[in-house]
Design a protein around this motif. Structure first.
Motif, PDB file in Angstrom:
ATOM      1  N   LEU A 216       0.836  -1.205   0.000  1.00 38.51           N
ATOM      2  CA  LEU A 216       0.000   0.000   0.000  1.00 38.51           C
ATOM      3  C   LEU A 216       0.870   1.253   0.000  1.00 38.51           C
ATOM      4  O   LEU A 216       0.563   2.229  -0.697  1.00 38.51           O
ATOM      5  N   GLU A 217       1.940   1.218   0.752  1.00 36.84           N
ATOM      6  CA  GLU A 217       2.877   2.344   0.779  1.00 36.84           C
ATOM      7  C   GLU A 217       3.460   2.586  -0.618  1.00 36.84           C
ATOM      8  O   GLU A 217       3.529   3.725  -1.090  1.00 36.84           O
ATOM      9  N   ALA A 218       3.852   1.504  -1.291  1.00 37.88           N
ATOM     10  CA  ALA A 218       4.402   1.618  -2.641  1.00 37.88           C
ATOM     11  C   ALA A 218       3.355   2.133  -3.626  1.00 37.88           C
ATOM     12  O   ALA A 218       3.665   2.954  -4.498  1.00 37.88           O
ATOM     13  N   GLU A 219       2.124   1.668  -3.495  1.00 37.20           N
ATOM     14  CA  GLU A 219       1.044   2.161  -4.358  1.00 37.20           C
ATOM     15  C   GLU A 219       0.859   3.663  -4.175  1.00 37.20           C
ATOM     16  O   GLU A 219       0.637   4.401  -5.136  1.00 37.20           O
ATOM     17  N   GLY A 220       0.941   4.107  -2.926  1.00 37.28           N
ATOM     18  CA  GLY A 220       0.811   5.530  -2.646  1.00 37.28           C
ATOM     19  C   GLY A 220       1.903   6.349  -3.309  1.00 37.28           C
ATOM     20  O   GLY A 220       1.641   7.401  -3.909  1.00 37.28           O
ATOM     21  N   LYS A 221       3.118   5.852  -3.225  1.00 34.29           N
ATOM     22  CA  LYS A 221       4.232   6.554  -3.864  1.00 34.29           C
ATOM     23  C   LYS A 221       4.065   6.567  -5.380  1.00 34.29           C
ATOM     24  O   LYS A 221       4.361   7.574  -6.035  1.00 34.29           O
ATOM     25  N   THR A 222       3.575   5.459  -5.929  1.00 33.82           N
ATOM     26  CA  THR A 222       3.337   5.383  -7.376  1.00 33.82           C
ATOM     27  C   THR A 222       2.258   6.374  -7.802  1.00 33.82           C
ATOM     28  O   THR A 222       2.411   7.070  -8.815  1.00 33.82           O
ATOM     29  N   ASP A 223       1.172   6.447  -7.029  1.00 34.90           N
ATOM     30  CA  ASP A 223       0.107   7.403  -7.336  1.00 34.90           C
ATOM     31  C   ASP A 223       0.639   8.835  -7.342  1.00 34.90           C
ATOM     32  O   ASP A 223       0.293   9.633  -8.222  1.00 34.90           O
ATOM     33  N   GLN A 224       1.482   9.146  -6.379  1.00 36.46           N
ATOM     34  CA  GLN A 224       2.054  10.492  -6.304  1.00 36.46           C
ATOM     35  C   GLN A 224       2.965  10.773  -7.492  1.00 36.46           C
ATOM     36  O   GLN A 224       2.933  11.873  -8.064  1.00 36.46           O
TER      37      GLN A 224
END
Length: 70
Positions: A31-39
């Motif tokens: 989830l943390e990685a997904e957040g960084k990807t979204d940003q």
């Protein structure tokens, strides 16, 4: 420039920050990685909007000059 696109990008960035924060808080690395990807995607989309704005500005400058020459 489309304000709708800019707002959409800002929303995607905010969503990414929330995901990243929640992922960190819950030790959910995915989830943390997904957040960084979204940003990152939102940032890239903003850069594309900047380029589109510059191209439109240059086009308008060129077409305005040609009108003055006529």
């Amino acid at each position: 420039m489309s304000n709708t696109d800019r707002l959409s990008n800002a929303a995607e960035d905010a969503k990414g920050k929330i995901k990243e924060t929640f992922g960190k808080a819950t030790d959910d690395e995915q989830l943390e990685a997904e957040g960084k990807t979204d940003q990152a995607k939102a940032g890239l989309k903003d850069k594309v909007e900047d380029v589109k704005d510059k191209v439109a500005e240059k086009y308008n400058d060129l077409t305005d000059r040609h009108k003055d020459d006529a």
